[in-house]
Design a protein around this motif. Sequence first.
Motif, mmCIF file in Angstrom:
data_model
loop_
_atom_site.group_PDB
_atom_site.id
_atom_site.type_symbol
_atom_site.label_atom_id
_atom_site.label_comp_id
_atom_site.label_asym_id
_atom_site.label_seq_id
_atom_site.Cartn_x
_atom_site.Cartn_y
_atom_site.Cartn_z
ATOM 1 N N PRO A 1 -3.751 0.797 -2.993
ATOM 2 C CA PRO A 1 -4.547 1.462 -1.959
ATOM 3 C C PRO A 1 -3.727 2.449 -1.131
ATOM 4 N N GLU B 1 -7.372 4.930 -3.706
ATOM 5 C CA GLU B 1 -6.210 4.322 -4.339
ATOM 6 C C GLU B 1 -5.576 5.238 -5.364
ATOM 7 N N SER C 1 0.834 -1.203 0.000
ATOM 8 C CA SER C 1 0.000 0.000 0.000
ATOM 9 C C SER C 1 0.865 1.248 0.000
ATOM 10 N N LYS D 1 -4.141 1.958 -8.844
ATOM 11 C CA LYS D 1 -4.524 0.628 -8.352
ATOM 12 C C LYS D 1 -3.850 0.222 -7.036
#
Length: 620
Positions: free
Chosen positions: A479, A474, A429, A477
């Motif tokens: 997050p 996001e 992430s 793509k």
Amino acid sequence: MSKKHTFQTEINQLLDLMIHSLYSNKEIFLRELISNASDALDKLNYLTLTDERLKDMKFEPYIELSFDEKKKTLIIEDNGIGMNEEELISNLGTIAKSGTKSFLSSLSGDKKKDSALIGQFGVGFYSVFMVSDKVIVQSKKAGEDKAYAWMSDGKGEYEISVCKRETQGTQITIYLKDEDSSFASRWEIENIVKKYSEHIPFPIYLNYTDTKFEGEGDNKKEIKEEKKEQINTAKAIWKMNKNELKDEDYKEFYKSFAHDNTEPMKWIHTKTEGTLEYSTLFFIPQVAPFDLYRVDYKSGVKLYVKRVFITDDDKELLPQYLRFIRGVIDSEDLPLNVSREILQQNKILVNIRAASVKKILGEIENIAKDKEAYEKFYVQFGKVLKEGLYSDYENKEKILNLLRFATSKGEQNISLKEYKEKMPKDQKSIYYMIGQNLELLKAAPVLEKYHQKGYEVLLMADEVDGFVIPSVNEYDKIPLKEASASETLKELGEEMIAPEIQKSFENLIAVFKEALGDEVKDIILSVSLTSPVALVGDEQNAMMANLMRQMGQEPPAQKKTMELSSNHPILQKLKDTQDKELLIDTAYLLYASAKLLESGSVENAKEFSNLLNKTILKTL
Ligand code: ADP
Ligand code: MG
């Protein structure tokens, strides 16, 4: 019969400032008066096309300048909308705009700083008192019979009386101060008009006396001839072709249009033909307008239909997050009598707006190719741009790409793209933390967990970050996650605490819980901290708080979980102590110092300091 009136307090304040702060650039008074005349012509132009009562009127708009070197006077006349008695009082005696009032009260009194500010802010009619001892404004409102004269020396009072005037419009007579008498000269006036008012879309005429000599010797005769000459091109620059225009033309138009003495950072000139036919000319200023963060900010975009001015008071012509843009939209397709109230829903305008936003964002992307130039842009407009993240869904990705951040690895201006490229392979992430200022954020104990993994955390400290960033789920793509939320920390794969270690802290945790009670949500052990404690929030609460802020409410303080570092020397030593008082005091101290790192202050400073002293004494 004349009636005396006193200026509103704020006007006196404004006059004072003008005379003492702007004196180095006095010539702008002419730009301001011509701009007012042009506005008055715009207004009447619109009415003659839309108002039944004025439709048959013959209207050839003009601005006319005259001067008298000997008498030291300057006259500016227009045949625009004019003002009646009430309007003279309210327009030239009070400041109606609340923004102006609060602007005045926010000035520091430091002349240097204030003069830069006041230059950005349209200085308007009152700037005429920088150069004059006395001003007379004679005006007749279109469609009305009576004309009125307004007279003042700019010292607290003005007088209004009935006067004579044939045509509608306004004539301003300026009695120049001795030291400013040079403005009553043909070359001076022509220069100033060229500099600031070249592209006012109405003709500006100058009256002057031409002196010639005829004959020779004793027969030499002086011949005086009254002349009238147009001294501007009077072309709407946005309607011209780009190849007819030089950079100077754009810069000068901007200065007069935006009442700004600094050059624009960029301009975007577009002429579109096809299904829709329109021209737009937008400018990005170098310096943010003074009212950028005021609720009652003034829109910087004017709408024209076939060169007829429609409105400068529609904040929806561009989205709010682009409210620093100055410029013009001129449509060939909108009807002239388009109701200003329903403009927002007009399909043509919706299309023009969407295309304009794309163009402007594209130009900002271009600026971003040059790191140094973009930093200058970003300091001024970065925060406003962020607002677009929750209002402009369609351009969200574009806007995200334009943002820059500080990070836990010491970056100052990193883009999400660069961040992503630097991510270690195992990082799932994008992590961020929002706080009050970057210094505090950099010191947050939670960051240690990320350092250990080699992950970078975006650090955000703009007020707007708290509103907008949590709504970004996001980027490309990947997050986005709040780094200090317990859900996120779990994702880092926190090591398990061995049961026997857990057991050895049982007593300490119980006493800490008793001591801190309602202050914290829970107290738990953790291994990967090098600071003794960290306060950890949860995502659910952060989202709630944001929702509340968006609805204009201040969320209640959120309780956080206190994490204790099981291998930190303080806790290692503390866990086996039997001194309950020491345990309780330390619980308070550790909690307070964690709060201090988070917010930069403790609530009960006195108590905190007493406790600290007591503990120090004990150890000596
Ligand atoms: P601004 O132009 O920003 O509104 P100014 O101080 O320049 O502020 O002018 C104040 C107001 O006085 C204008 O909004 C306008 O209503 C009125 N005014 C000034 N000059 C003229 C003019 N020549 N004709 C008609 N109205 C004028
Ligand atoms: Mg004005």
